[in-house]
Design a protein around this motif. Structure first.
Motif, PDB file in Angstrom:
ATOM      1  N   UNK A  54      12.064   9.027  12.244  1.00 49.79           N
ATOM      2  CA  UNK A  54      12.604   8.738  10.915  1.00 49.79           C
ATOM      3  C   UNK A  54      11.599   9.119   9.825  1.00 49.79           C
ATOM      4  N   UNK A  55      10.314   8.753  10.035  1.00 51.95           N
ATOM      5  CA  UNK A  55       9.292   9.054   9.024  1.00 51.95           C
ATOM      6  C   UNK A  55       9.084  10.557   8.885  1.00 51.95           C
ATOM      7  N   UNK A  56       9.003  11.249  10.041  1.00 50.12           N
ATOM      8  CA  UNK A  56       8.795  12.696   9.981  1.00 50.12           C
ATOM      9  C   UNK A  56       9.970  13.402   9.328  1.00 50.12           C
ATOM     10  N   UNK A  57      11.183  12.924   9.630  1.00 49.09           N
ATOM     11  CA  UNK A  57      12.357  13.549   9.027  1.00 49.09           C
ATOM     12  C   UNK A  57      12.356  13.353   7.511  1.00 49.09           C
ATOM     13  N   UNK A  58      12.106  12.133   7.082  1.00 51.13           N
ATOM     14  CA  UNK A  58      12.067  11.871   5.635  1.00 51.13           C
ATOM     15  C   UNK A  58      10.911  12.582   4.968  1.00 51.13           C
ATOM     16  N   UNK A  59       9.722  12.559   5.601  1.00 47.35           N
ATOM     17  CA  UNK A  59       8.563  13.229   5.011  1.00 47.35           C
ATOM     18  C   UNK A  59       8.744  14.722   4.920  1.00 47.35           C
ATOM     19  N   UNK A  60       9.361  15.330   5.934  1.00 46.63           N
ATOM     20  CA  UNK A  60       9.587  16.775   5.909  1.00 46.63           C
ATOM     21  C   UNK A  60      10.467  17.170   4.736  1.00 46.63           C
ATOM     22  N   UNK A  61      11.497  16.371   4.519  1.00 47.72           N
ATOM     23  CA  UNK A  61      12.394  16.666   3.401  1.00 47.72           C
ATOM     24  C   UNK A  61      11.647  16.584   2.077  1.00 47.72           C
ATOM     25  N   UNK A  62      10.826  15.532   1.895  1.00 48.25           N
ATOM     26  CA  UNK A  62      10.101  15.371   0.635  1.00 48.25           C
ATOM     27  C   UNK A  62       9.019  16.433   0.460  1.00 48.25           C
ATOM     28  N   UNK A  99       0.829  -1.209   0.000  1.00 52.67           N
ATOM     29  CA  UNK A  99       0.000   0.000   0.000  1.00 52.67           C
ATOM     30  C   UNK A  99       0.864   1.260   0.000  1.00 52.67           C
ATOM     31  N   UNK A 100       1.892   1.285   0.855  1.00 57.93           N
ATOM     32  CA  UNK A 100       2.728   2.489   0.957  1.00 57.93           C
ATOM     33  C   UNK A 100       3.496   2.751  -0.330  1.00 57.93           C
ATOM     34  N   UNK A 101       3.885   1.687  -1.016  1.00 56.67           N
ATOM     35  CA  UNK A 101       4.582   1.888  -2.286  1.00 56.67           C
ATOM     36  C   UNK A 101       3.673   2.574  -3.315  1.00 56.67           C
ATOM     37  N   UNK A 102       2.369   2.319  -3.217  1.00 60.12           N
ATOM     38  CA  UNK A 102       1.444   2.989  -4.136  1.00 60.12           C
ATOM     39  C   UNK A 102       1.292   4.470  -3.813  1.00 60.12           C
ATOM     40  N   UNK A 120       9.466   7.486   0.335  1.00 58.21           N
ATOM     41  CA  UNK A 120       9.203   7.511   1.781  1.00 58.21           C
ATOM     42  C   UNK A 120       9.018   6.098   2.326  1.00 58.21           C
ATOM     43  N   UNK A 121       8.569   5.176   1.481  1.00 59.61           N
ATOM     44  CA  UNK A 121       8.461   3.778   1.903  1.00 59.61           C
ATOM     45  C   UNK A 121       9.834   3.218   2.256  1.00 59.61           C
ATOM     46  N   UNK A 122      10.801   3.511   1.413  1.00 57.30           N
ATOM     47  CA  UNK A 122      12.157   3.028   1.695  1.00 57.30           C
ATOM     48  C   UNK A 122      12.713   3.653   2.968  1.00 57.30           C
ATOM     49  N   UNK A 123      12.413   4.936   3.184  1.00 59.81           N
ATOM     50  CA  UNK A 123      12.867   5.601   4.417  1.00 59.81           C
ATOM     51  C   UNK A 123      12.204   4.948   5.635  1.00 59.81           C
TER      52      UNK A 123
END
Length: 581
Positions: free
Chosen positions: A265-273, A156-159, A164-167
């Motif tokens: 980790x998710x927030x850091x990666x999501x913020x960057x994207x 689901x996340x890959x879709x 961000x899925x990899x992060x």
């Protein structure tokens, strides 16, 4: 000759009949695990639908809500069903293990038990079988959750966004990378040392408690207490080594899978994207919800890792017991022709390279009493334990009525040979049932007659309910009294061959005299073999066999051996000097 079921005794063979149940359990777990994601996916989709600019698709929103509720109900139903089936399977598998262990232990050589501690076997049949519980009832579900839930979530996340899925996978990969460090030879060696230290401290505690009266009476309390303290100190050192080796790895895994670290980790990666304009803010919500769903099953599996390792070690000990070779049984038992016993060039050793008996040639004639004497460690007890086939000779043969013991079959053999040993085991049953163990249909008069011959009748009448008193519940008996009950049991069995291994070692002179009189009365056509140190018992024998270093060095009647003034005469004089006048 023996067991024709090659796979029935293996752990896999015991579990295989329940493979269908395990398959149903896994299917139910898969459905429940996937359905359990529905509420999280519904929340994520609702967030994306409501936060996305533009009109809201009410039909889509209600569909998502109903799908989430339905998924929750399905998860509850299927998880409850899989849990019930898992515990039902656990009960059936444990029952199969215990039945198989009991059946197998009933077919191993009886002498094998004399070289094992009772507590060790009790631990295998009780604690070790129970330790398999998490492996059967919980591990299948945890494994399914640990793989299916992350897999569906990742799809689901890959879709939504593959980057961000990899992060989001970073915490999981860090935890997985630490797992091999828990399985290194060094960690496994520390775990084995920990288990061994636990066993030593338990033995030291039992020895200290059981022997406290003796050591206090003879002034050895300090020395025994020091042994106990040494065992506890050694356990503490072993535990610290085990904890130091495992703690950093466990702490690293827990940190990597902890919700705060995962969210960070998710927030850091999501913020960057999001800052780069390549991810819509609403698309961050599914990762915040399902990111924890990726790590939670892994964390649960990690918490159960110790239980799974303990179950693995328990299964190993169960397999060791099941691997003990059973006593070979003849396909077609042969009936003995009489009960003359003959040992022909018998050699025996408990271990390879350590011979206990060598070249024993001995004939035991009906209607005779043969006394086996010799110094400690000469092989006396080993010799008489071969007669009821507690062990089979390494080489040579033992015949009963002209038939090799290995061709008789254990059932027929034990109806022919009865035995009383120094180490007595009485059942938690009535005194009458203990005496009538070999002859369960014996009436009370026969039981009483045997008890009188063994000089234990009067003591039994003093018990709370006489012959109906349950031993170890209503009362206990001294070692001497227990030996007399065992002698009464052997006398009631009335077998053609009777083996007594220091059976009156704890008896008083009156009991010794009564038992000697009983043996003389019941001698008839029986073969009686006794290991004895008291001169009166030896004097009653028709033949005396002197053993030394596993070999017969002298044999003959007591009078003949005394007239030869050899080693038996020296043995006689030394014991006569020790006996009170």
């Amino acid at each position: 000759m023996s067991d024709t079921r090659p796979n029935s005794g293996t752990v896999a063979g015991l579990v295989r009949p329940h493979a269908g149940g395990f398959a149903v359990l896994v299917i139910l777990r898969v459905i429940g695990a996937v359905a359990g994601l529905a509420p999280l996916l519904a929340v994520a989709e609702l967030g994306r639908a409501l936060l996305t600019p533009g009109p809201v698709d009410r039909a889509h929103v209600w569909f998502v809500v109903l799908a989430g509720v339905a998924g929750l109900l399905v998860r509850l139903l299927f998880t409850a069903a899989s849990s019930g089936i898992g515990h039902l399977l656990d009960g059936r598998v444990q029952l199969a293990f215990r039945r198989r262990l009991a059946e197998h232990l009933g077919r191993v050589p009886i002498g094998w038990f004399s070289r094992r501690r009772t507590g060790e076997l009790a631990k295998v049949v009780g604690d070790d079988v129970s330790a398999v519980h998490p492996f059967i009832a919980h591990t299948p579900g945890e494994l399914v959750s640990a793989f299916v839930v992350p897999l569906v979530s990742l799809v689901y996340l890959f879709t939504v966004d593959w980057r961000l899925t990899l992060i989001t996978l970073i915490p999981v990969l860090l935890a997985v990378a630490l797992v091999p460090l828990m399985m290194t030879p060094a960690r496994q060696g520390e775990q084995r040392a920990f288990d061994a230290a636990m066993g030593r401290i338990a033995d030291a505690a039992v020895e200290f408690v059981q022997g406290i009266a003796v050591v206090k009476a003879f002034g050895g309390a300090d020395r025994t207490h020091r042994r106990f303290l040494t065992a506890t100190d050694a356990f503490a050192d072993t535990f610290l080594r085990w904890a130091r080796g495992l703690a950093p790895i466990a702490a690293g895994m827990q940190t990597a899978l902890a919700p705060p670290f995962v969210l960070l980790v998710i927030l850091a990666g999501g913020t960057v994207l999001i800052a780069g304009g390549s991810l819509a803010p609403a698309d961050l919500l599914p990762f915040l919800l399902l990111g924890l769903g990726l790590t939670a099953p892994m964390a649960a599996l990690g918490h159960g890792f110790d239980d799974m390792q303990a179950a693995g070690r328990a299964v190993g000990r169960i397999k060791e017991v099941l691997a003990v070779r059973p006593l070979p049984e003849p396909g077609r038992p042969v009936a003995a022709r009489g009960h003359r016993v003959e040992l022909r060039d018998v050699h025996f050793g408990y271990d390879a390279g350590r011979t206990v008996l060598r070249g024993i040639d001995l004939a035991l004639e009906p209607g005779t009493i043969t006394a086996i004497v010799g110094p400690s460690g000469s092989g006396k007890s080993t010799l008489v334990q071969l007669l009821p086939r507690f062990f089979d000779p390494t080489s040579g043969s033992i015949t009963l009525g002209g038939v090799d013991l290995r061709e008789l079959g254990s059932g027929r053999l034990y109806r022919t040979v009865s035995f009383v040993f120094q180490d007595i085991r009485l059942l938690r049953a009535s005194v009458a049932d203990n005496i009538a163990l070999a002859v369960p249909r014996a009436d009370r008069d026969e039981v009483v007659r045997a008890a009188k011959l063994a000089n234990i009748h009067d003591r039994i009448l003093e018990l709370p309910r006489g012959y109906d008193t349950v031993l170890e519940e209503e009362t206990g008996l001294s070692r001497g009294e227990a030996q007399r009950v065992a002698i009464a049991r052997a006398l009631l069995a009335d077998t053609p061959v009777l083996v007594l291994d220091e059976a009156t070692a704890f008896a008083d002179p009156q009991t010794e005299q009564a038992v000697r009189h009983a043996l003389a009365t019941l001698r008839g056509d029986r073969v009686i073999v006794v290991i004895a140190h008291r001169l009166e018992t030896i004097a009653d024998a028709d033949t005396v066999v002197l053993l030394d270093d596993g070999a017969i060095v002298e044999r003959g009647t007591p009078a003949e051996l005394l007239s030869q003034d050899g080693r038996f005469a020296a043995f006689w004089r030394s014991h006569r000097g020790d006996e009170p006048r």
